[in-house]
Design an enzyme around this catalytic site. Structure first.
Site, PDB file in Angstrom:
ATOM      1  N   GLY A  95       0.815  -1.178   0.265  1.00 43.20           N
ATOM      2  CA  GLY A  95      -0.010  -0.042   0.079  1.00 43.20           C
ATOM      3  C   GLY A  95       0.764   1.296  -0.016  1.00 43.20           C
ATOM      4  O   GLY A  95       1.849   1.399  -0.809  1.00 43.20           O
ATOM      5  N   GLU A  96       0.474   2.055   1.046  1.00 40.43           N
ATOM      6  CA  GLU A  96       1.669   3.135   1.125  1.00 40.43           C
ATOM      7  C   GLU A  96       1.978   3.445   2.715  1.00 40.43           C
ATOM      8  O   GLU A  96       1.104   3.548   3.443  1.00 40.43           O
ATOM      9  CB  GLU A  96       0.713   4.534   0.697  1.00 40.43           C
ATOM     10  CG  GLU A  96       1.323   5.894   0.855  1.00 40.43           C
ATOM     11  CD  GLU A  96       2.868   5.742   0.552  1.00 40.43           C
ATOM     12  OE1 GLU A  96       3.140   5.695  -0.835  1.00 40.43           O
ATOM     13  OE2 GLU A  96       3.871   5.916   1.251  1.00 40.43           O
ATOM     14  N   SER A  97       3.170   3.122   2.731  1.00 41.17           N
ATOM     15  CA  SER A  97       3.862   3.065   4.120  1.00 41.17           C
ATOM     16  C   SER A  97       3.483   4.338   4.860  1.00 41.17           C
ATOM     17  O   SER A  97       3.270   4.401   5.989  1.00 41.17           O
ATOM     18  CB  SER A  97       5.094   2.560   4.189  1.00 41.17           C
ATOM     19  OG  SER A  97       6.051   3.795   3.468  1.00 41.17           O
ATOM     20  N   CYS A 145       6.312  -5.262   0.549  1.00 40.88           N
ATOM     21  CA  CYS A 145       6.453  -4.070   0.002  1.00 40.88           C
ATOM     22  C   CYS A 145       6.116  -2.771   1.058  1.00 40.88           C
ATOM     23  O   CYS A 145       7.027  -2.868   1.872  1.00 40.88           O
ATOM     24  CB  CYS A 145       5.576  -3.730  -1.219  1.00 40.88           C
ATOM     25  SG  CYS A 145       5.841  -2.448  -2.405  1.00 40.88           S
ATOM     26  N   ARG A 150      12.485   3.667   0.368  1.00 38.51           N
ATOM     27  CA  ARG A 150      11.397   3.667  -0.277  1.00 38.51           C
ATOM     28  C   ARG A 150      11.636   3.941  -1.816  1.00 38.51           C
ATOM     29  O   ARG A 150      12.436   4.637  -2.172  1.00 38.51           O
ATOM     30  CB  ARG A 150      10.348   4.581   0.367  1.00 38.51           C
ATOM     31  CG  ARG A 150       9.788   4.376   1.716  1.00 38.51           C
ATOM     32  CD  ARG A 150       9.092   5.527   2.210  1.00 38.51           C
ATOM     33  NE  ARG A 150       7.929   5.726   1.397  1.00 38.51           N
ATOM     34  CZ  ARG A 150       7.531   6.972   0.877  1.00 38.51           C
ATOM     35  NH1 ARG A 150       8.255   8.167   1.347  1.00 38.51           N
ATOM     36  NH2 ARG A 150       6.482   7.111   0.319  1.00 38.51           N
ATOM     37  N   ARG A 177       6.199  -0.002  -7.536  1.00 33.15           N
ATOM     38  CA  ARG A 177       6.722   1.332  -6.588  1.00 33.15           C
ATOM     39  C   ARG A 177       7.662   0.629  -5.349  1.00 33.15           C
ATOM     40  O   ARG A 177       7.416   1.312  -4.349  1.00 33.15           O
ATOM     41  CB  ARG A 177       5.571   2.346  -6.189  1.00 33.15           C
ATOM     42  CG  ARG A 177       5.375   3.037  -7.211  1.00 33.15           C
ATOM     43  CD  ARG A 177       4.323   4.057  -6.964  1.00 33.15           C
ATOM     44  NE  ARG A 177       4.908   5.301  -6.180  1.00 33.15           N
ATOM     45  CZ  ARG A 177       5.924   5.964  -6.854  1.00 33.15           C
ATOM     46  NH1 ARG A 177       6.125   6.113  -8.076  1.00 33.15           N
ATOM     47  NH2 ARG A 177       6.479   7.020  -5.897  1.00 33.15           N
ATOM     48  N   HIS A 213       5.285  -8.568  -4.378  1.00 35.68           N
ATOM     49  CA  HIS A 213       3.783  -8.902  -4.014  1.00 35.68           C
ATOM     50  C   HIS A 213       3.434 -10.237  -4.350  1.00 35.68           C
ATOM     51  O   HIS A 213       2.885 -10.396  -5.366  1.00 35.68           O
ATOM     52  CB  HIS A 213       2.882  -7.881  -4.876  1.00 35.68           C
ATOM     53  CG  HIS A 213       2.968  -6.526  -4.208  1.00 35.68           C
ATOM     54  ND1 HIS A 213       2.351  -5.994  -3.207  1.00 35.68           N
ATOM     55  CD2 HIS A 213       3.651  -5.340  -4.687  1.00 35.68           C
ATOM     56  CE1 HIS A 213       2.321  -4.560  -2.995  1.00 35.68           C
ATOM     57  NE2 HIS A 213       3.357  -4.350  -4.041  1.00 35.68           N
ATOM     58  N   GLU A 240       1.124 -11.801  -3.054  1.00 38.86           N
ATOM     59  CA  GLU A 240      -0.290 -12.155  -2.971  1.00 38.86           C
ATOM     60  C   GLU A 240      -1.157 -11.796  -4.390  1.00 38.86           C
ATOM     61  O   GLU A 240      -2.276 -12.147  -4.607  1.00 38.86           O
ATOM     62  CB  GLU A 240      -0.836 -11.296  -1.911  1.00 38.86           C
ATOM     63  CG  GLU A 240      -0.846  -9.703  -2.231  1.00 38.86           C
ATOM     64  CD  GLU A 240       0.427  -8.890  -2.154  1.00 38.86           C
ATOM     65  OE1 GLU A 240       1.371  -9.572  -1.918  1.00 38.86           O
ATOM     66  OE2 GLU A 240       0.611  -7.813  -2.135  1.00 38.86           O
TER      67      GLU A 240
HETATM   68  N1  LIG Z   1       3.484  -1.513  -3.442  1.00 44.93           N
HETATM   69  C1  LIG Z   1       3.883  -0.871  -2.512  1.00 44.93           C
HETATM   70  O1  LIG Z   1       3.474  -1.222  -1.319  1.00 44.93           O
HETATM   71  C2  LIG Z   1       4.216   0.398  -2.600  1.00 44.93           C
HETATM   72  C3  LIG Z   1       5.075   1.038  -1.502  1.00 44.93           C
HETATM   73  C4  LIG Z   1       5.103   2.370  -1.516  1.00 44.93           C
HETATM   74  N2  LIG Z   1       5.896   2.983  -2.374  1.00 44.93           N
HETATM   75  C5  LIG Z   1       5.341   3.068  -0.014  1.00 44.93           C
HETATM   76  O2  LIG Z   1       6.433   3.752   0.304  1.00 44.93           O
HETATM   77  O3  LIG Z   1       4.842   2.683   1.071  1.00 44.93           O
END
Ligand SMILES: NC(=O)CC[C@H](N)C(=O)O
Length: 215
Positions: A61-63, A93, A122, A152, A188, A190
């Site tokens: 997701g987005e950390s 991720c 990241r 990403r 990933h 999953e």
């Molecule tokens: N697919 C992902 O989980 C990307 C991680 C995202 N770029 C982050 O910094 O959290």
């Protein structure tokens, strides 16, 4: 599912009970994979839910958002305590970023939960190559290479002495690590249909559960 005695297609959940941190990101995909492997997989959004699981997956997701939400929901400290107490945790991720002791290139004030003795950068593959796929040799998971999807993705920039490298991309950069019952991947599993990483993690959860019965 309870009360579905006549149902023909339900898969019995045999455990272990594994949580997926469900604040943000692709937690539904992890729940589906874990359930397919027979785990009793449940979303975790509250400290009471965390207390009931024998292992936890932190999804992609987005950390930085996951960090903010985990603090806002009062989950960050219980998560840190659970990790320190030996709860098996698998981060993919953004989840790997959350597990890293050190974040490189976080947003201002971004915190991780920590636990894995690594520094993780990241968005390490740069904006030109946001996403890519490659095959990885991971002997611990068998001879068949693991098809890995990077979105990403972060990179493990340095590996401390408590952590072990599980996989590298062809240029040598580290993309999967483990440390006891902690597991982290930049990619990933999953979403590829290859369930070996989740099975590998569930084996850790089951082994710890079995060991705890004799305490
Ligand atoms: N697919 C992902 O989980 C990307 C991680 C995202 N770029 C982050 O910094 O959290």
């Amino acid at each position: 599912m309870a009360g579905n005695a006549g149902g023909a297609t339900t898969t019995a959940s045999t455990g272990p009970r594994v949580g997926v941190l469900a604040l943000q990101g692709d937690f539904r995909e992890h729940l589906a994979v874990l359930r397919g492997l027979g785990a009793d997989a449940v979303p975790v959004r509250r400290p009471e839910e965390l207390e009931q699981v024998a292992g936890l997956v932190i999804p992609g997701g987005e950390s930085s958002v996951m960090d903010k939400l985990s603090r806002a929901f009062g989950l960050a400290e219980p998560l840190r305590a659970a990790i320190a107490g030996g709860l098996p945790v698998y981060g993919t991720c953004a989840g790997l970023i959350m597990l890293a002791d050190t974040i490189v290139d976080g947003i201002a004030g971004q915190q991780s939960l920590g636990g894995l003795d690594v520094a993780v950068r990241r968005n390490a593959f740069g904006s030109q190559v946001d996403s890519f796929e490659t095959d990885l040799d991971i002997p611990q998971l068998g001879e068949e290479p693991v098809h890995a999807v990077f979105i990403r993705a972060p990179i493990v920039e340095s590996v401390g002495e408590r952590a072990t490298v599980l996989a590298r991309v062809p240029d040598g950069r580290v993309v999967a690590v483990e440390q006891g019952d902690l597991l982290g991947t930049s990619f990933h599993p999953e979403i590829t249909g290859d369930t070996r990483f989740h099975a590998y993690f569930l084996a850790k959860v089951r082994a710890r559960e079995a060991a705890m019965q004799y305490l």
